[in-house]
Design a protein around this motif. Structure first.
Motif, short mmCIF file in Angstrom:
data_model
loop_
_atom_site.label_atom_id
_atom_site.label_comp_id
_atom_site.label_asym_id
_atom_site.label_seq_id
_atom_site.Cartn_x
_atom_site.Cartn_y
_atom_site.Cartn_z
N PHE A 103 0.83 -1.20 0.00
CA PHE A 103 0.00 0.00 0.00
C PHE A 103 0.87 1.26 0.00
O PHE A 103 1.78 1.39 0.83
N LEU A 104 0.57 2.17 -0.94
CA LEU A 104 1.22 3.47 -0.97
C LEU A 104 0.17 4.57 -0.86
O LEU A 104 -0.89 4.49 -1.49
N GLU A 105 0.47 5.58 -0.08
CA GLU A 105 -0.45 6.71 0.08
C GLU A 105 -0.29 7.64 -1.12
O GLU A 105 0.81 8.09 -1.43
N ARG A 106 -1.41 7.91 -1.79
CA ARG A 106 -1.40 8.75 -2.99
C ARG A 106 -2.27 9.98 -2.78
O ARG A 106 -3.28 9.94 -2.09
N PHE A 116 -4.85 5.37 0.49
CA PHE A 116 -3.93 4.30 0.10
C PHE A 116 -4.42 3.58 -1.15
O PHE A 116 -5.60 3.27 -1.28
N VAL A 117 -3.48 3.29 -2.05
CA VAL A 117 -3.74 2.48 -3.23
C VAL A 117 -2.98 1.16 -3.06
O VAL A 117 -1.84 1.14 -2.61
N GLU A 118 -3.65 0.07 -3.41
CA GLU A 118 -3.05 -1.26 -3.25
C GLU A 118 -2.39 -1.73 -4.55
O GLU A 118 -2.95 -1.60 -5.63
N TYR A 119 -1.19 -2.27 -4.42
CA TYR A 119 -0.47 -2.89 -5.52
C TYR A 119 -0.08 -4.30 -5.11
O TYR A 119 0.27 -4.53 -3.94
N THR A 120 -0.15 -5.23 -6.03
CA THR A 120 0.29 -6.60 -5.74
C THR A 120 1.77 -6.72 -6.09
O THR A 120 2.15 -6.49 -7.24
N CYS A 121 2.57 -7.05 -5.11
CA CYS A 121 4.01 -7.13 -5.31
C CYS A 121 4.53 -8.52 -4.93
O CYS A 121 3.91 -9.23 -4.14
N GLU A 181 9.71 2.45 -7.48
CA GLU A 181 10.22 2.92 -8.76
C GLU A 181 9.53 2.21 -9.93
O GLU A 181 9.21 2.83 -10.96
N LEU A 182 9.28 0.92 -9.78
CA LEU A 182 8.60 0.16 -10.83
C LEU A 182 7.13 0.57 -10.94
O LEU A 182 6.58 0.65 -12.04
N ILE A 183 6.50 0.85 -9.82
CA ILE A 183 5.12 1.32 -9.82
C ILE A 183 5.01 2.67 -10.53
O ILE A 183 4.11 2.89 -11.35
N ASP A 184 5.94 3.57 -10.24
CA ASP A 184 5.92 4.88 -10.90
C ASP A 184 6.07 4.74 -12.41
O ASP A 184 5.41 5.45 -13.18
N ALA A 185 6.93 3.84 -12.85
CA ALA A 185 7.13 3.64 -14.29
C ALA A 185 5.86 3.13 -14.95
O ALA A 185 5.50 3.56 -16.05
N ALA A 186 5.15 2.22 -14.29
CA ALA A 186 3.92 1.68 -14.85
C ALA A 186 2.81 2.72 -14.88
O ALA A 186 2.10 2.87 -15.89
N GLU A 187 2.64 3.47 -13.80
CA GLU A 187 1.58 4.48 -13.77
C GLU A 187 1.84 5.58 -14.79
O GLU A 187 0.91 6.10 -15.41
N GLY A 188 3.10 5.94 -14.99
CA GLY A 188 3.43 6.97 -15.96
C GLY A 188 3.24 6.54 -17.39
O GLY A 188 3.19 7.38 -18.29
N ALA A 189 3.12 5.24 -17.62
CA ALA A 189 2.97 4.72 -18.98
C ALA A 189 1.52 4.70 -19.45
O ALA A 189 1.26 4.51 -20.65
N SER A 192 -3.79 7.33 -17.23
CA SER A 192 -3.93 7.88 -15.89
C SER A 192 -3.69 6.79 -14.87
O SER A 192 -4.00 5.62 -15.12
N PRO A 193 -3.15 7.14 -13.69
CA PRO A 193 -3.13 6.17 -12.59
C PRO A 193 -4.55 5.93 -12.09
O PRO A 193 -5.50 6.64 -12.44
N VAL A 194 -4.69 4.94 -11.24
CA VAL A 194 -5.95 4.67 -10.54
C VAL A 194 -5.82 5.20 -9.12
O VAL A 194 -4.80 4.98 -8.46
N TYR A 195 -6.84 5.91 -8.66
CA TYR A 195 -6.83 6.50 -7.32
C TYR A 195 -7.89 5.85 -6.44
O TYR A 195 -8.93 5.40 -6.93
N ALA A 196 -7.63 5.81 -5.14
CA ALA A 196 -8.62 5.30 -4.20
C ALA A 196 -9.65 6.37 -3.83
O ALA A 196 -10.81 6.07 -3.55
#
Length: 264
Positions: A103-106, A116-121, A181-189, A192-196
């Motif tokens: 979980f990262l706070e966005r 918080f947005v959830e990512y599977t890592c 860093e990998l999450i940022d690369a994916a969202e920037g591609a 739009s990112p997904v927000y909670a």
């Protein structure tokens, strides 16, 4: 003294590639890119190679090693976890695979509302007598707007939720490479990112920003590749983007794998 049947020799002469445990859920503290720790629950699979003369592995030792590392999962401690398992079990190789929600706070783009947005890592560490190496994986939810739909429509364009999966093998220089860093690369591609959490001004902004940045799944994969290929801390990667199409009865996907010619 209690009998230790697993420690008795085996006479069949057959080595085993993997012996271990899987499907165990365990609380862990995972380091994030901001210097903090995230509480989460990992699903673990842990295994070791078994020589032809050894009857079985002592499964309790897997839990002992996992429990000892539960309070700080970082790049270096993940590598150390595989090394410790191999040494503790007295085997030639070991593998540790942990999957967990991260979980990262966005911040919302306009109101700055936080959630918080959830990512599977996942982190996979391999250890043998010659070396130890790591693989990181993230699955990132994204939104994309279809460029073709935008180009042919008088009004609007169809958009869809999707996800981008990034798997990387860090190079020898990558002690600071981590999931953020990998999450940022994916969202920037993506479009739009997904927000909670989005208020109305945020929703307006996200809708228009996505419309101004339409991308196919092919675009998203290539956008991520441009970022990853520019880093000398990545020895190999695989990127896969999937869109759950909103007006088609199928999903669309694209994928690519790459390995550094240097191999490190």
């Amino acid at each position: 003294m209690l009998a230790d049947v697993q420690a008795t020799p085996d006479s069949r002469g057959i080595p085993l590639d993997e012996v271990g445990i899987e499907g165990i859920r365990y609380p862990v503290l995972v380091a994030d890119g901001q210097g903090a720790k995230r509480e989460t629950v990992a699903t673990a699979a842990m295994s070791v190679a078994l020589g032809p003369e050894v009857k079985g592995a002592h499964l309790s030792r897997f839990i002992e090693v996992l429990h000892g590392s539960r309070e700080q999962l970082t790049y270096s401690t993940a590598l150390g976890l595989a090394d410790e398992l191999r040494e503790h079990m007295g085997t030639s190789s070991a593998r540790v695979h942990l999957v967990f929600p991260y979980f990262l706070e966005r911040e919302a783009p306009v109101t700055r509302s936080r959630a918080f947005v959830e990512y599977t890592c996942a982190v996979t560490a391999y250890s043998n007598v010659e070396a130890t190496h790591l693989q990181l994986s993230v699955e990132v939810p994204v939104t994309s707007v279809c460029p073709c739909s935008k180009a042919i429509s008088d009004r609007g364009a169809h958009n869809q939720r999707g996800h981008i999966t990034v798997e990387v093998k860090p190079s020898n220089r990558a002690s600071d490479l981590w999931f953020d860093e990998l999450i940022d690369a994916a969202e920037g591609a993506a479009s739009s990112p997904v927000y909670a959490l989005l208020k109305r001004p945020d929703e307006r902004y996200v809708t228009m920003a996505g419309y101004d940045n339409p991308v196919f799944v092919e675009d998203m994969v290539r956008n991520v590749c441009e970022v990853l290929s520019a880093s000398d801390r990545i020895a190999a990667y695989r990127v896969r983007a999937v869109n759950d199409e909103s007006i088609h009865n199928h999903a669309a996907y694209a994928a690519v794998s790459w390995t550094s010619p240097n191999g490190v």
